[in-house]
Write an enzyme that holds these catalytic residues in place. Structure first.
Site, PDB file in Angstrom:
ATOM      1  CB  CYS A 131       1.922   5.020   1.873  1.00  0.00           C
ATOM      2  SG  CYS A 131       1.728   4.522  -0.049  1.00  0.00           S
ATOM      3  CG  ASP A 181      -4.889   0.003   2.126  1.00  0.00           C
ATOM      4  OD1 ASP A 181      -4.980   0.840   1.130  1.00  0.00           O
ATOM      5  OD2 ASP A 181      -4.886   0.776   3.244  1.00  0.00           O
ATOM      6  CG  HIS A 211      -3.460   3.913  -0.365  1.00  0.00           C
ATOM      7  ND1 HIS A 211      -2.722   2.753   0.551  1.00  0.00           N
ATOM      8  CD2 HIS A 211      -2.509   4.522  -1.008  1.00  0.00           C
ATOM      9  CE1 HIS A 211      -1.560   2.826   0.349  1.00  0.00           C
ATOM     10  NE2 HIS A 211      -1.307   3.982  -0.477  1.00  0.00           N
TER      11      HIS A 211
END
Length: 244
Positions: A131, A181, A211
């Site tokens: 992330c 994404d 995600h």
């Protein structure tokens, strides 16, 4: 595996965190691992331990240390749809406060710490992240081309790094994207910029993922996506890092 609490001196204080490393002594190639925006917690320790089990010294810093030691935010054991809004309300201000200047200043400290550890083999290291941690990993690799041999980022906003910065990369790169994404146009632009940088790189969408797919304590978790992440990360490290 062995887990050790660490304290890394930085320009702004001391970053706590942990290191995972194989038992039995010796020197091992170094890996700097950045957690996702939820920070250090059991699932991140599990990822670091798994990686250390393949023969690496893995440093995982608390990059939110300016706001307090781990845990900076008290997290539920499982971050599902019901708890996610409250968790994001706590972590988003920390993420926004972690400016690029802070990222780069801290990265220098983390790499210096790795280079000084007697358990870490001489030579370049790898940087990986999840992330927002993937973005930190990429920024670290861009800023330290002579010290980083490989960079891997998973479900990360790597499109925030522009072509001029990507052109400075010398590390081999792997980006593992979740579906959604990036838009197709943004992904195509990223791939063009990586190709223009003239480096070995792969940038792929992991099928069927959303995600956060590597994190087993969230409802985004995808076991197949996590397995695919290991099949990309481990060969990358084996190719690029010097063994003692």
């Amino acid at each position: 595996m062995s887990i050790k609490t660490v304290h890394v001196p930085t320009a702004d204080g001391v970053a706590d965190g942990f290191a995972a490393l194989p038992e039995g002594g010796g020197r091992h190639p170094g890996v700097l691992m950045y957690a996702d925006g939820f920070g250090i917690r059991p699932v991140v320790r599990e990822l670091a331990e798994e990686l250390a089990g393949h023969g690496y010294y893995v440093l995982v810093p608390n990059y939110f240390y300016r706001h307090g030691p781990t845990p900076v935010v008290e997290l539920p054991a499982y971050i599902g749809a019901e708890t996610r809004p409250a968790v994001f309300a706590q972590v988003m201000p920390l993420i926004k406060a972690h400016t690029t200047d802070r990222v780069l200043s801290d990265a220098e400290a983390y790499l210096r710490y790795l280079a000084a550890r007697p358990e870490v083999a001489a030579g370049p290291v790898a940087v990986t992240g999840y992330c927002v941690g993937g973005l930190l990993a990429l920024r670290t690799a861009v800023a330290h081309p002579d010290q980083v041999a490989a960079v891997a980022a998973f479900h990360a906003p790597v499109g925030a790094v522009g072509p001029d910065d990507l052109a400075r990369l010398t590390a081999e790169v792997h980006f593992g994207h979740a579906e959604g994404d990036m838009t197709p146009d943004a992904l195509a632009e990223l791939d063009r910029n990586l190709a223009a940088a003239g480096i070995a790189s792969t940038s792929e969408v992991y099928p069927g993922t959303v995600h956060g797919f590597t994190m087993s304590d969230t409802d985004a978790f995808d076991p197949a996506g996590l397995r695919r992440h290991w099949t990309r990360l481990l060969p990358l490290l084996a190719r690029t890092l010097r063994t003692p």
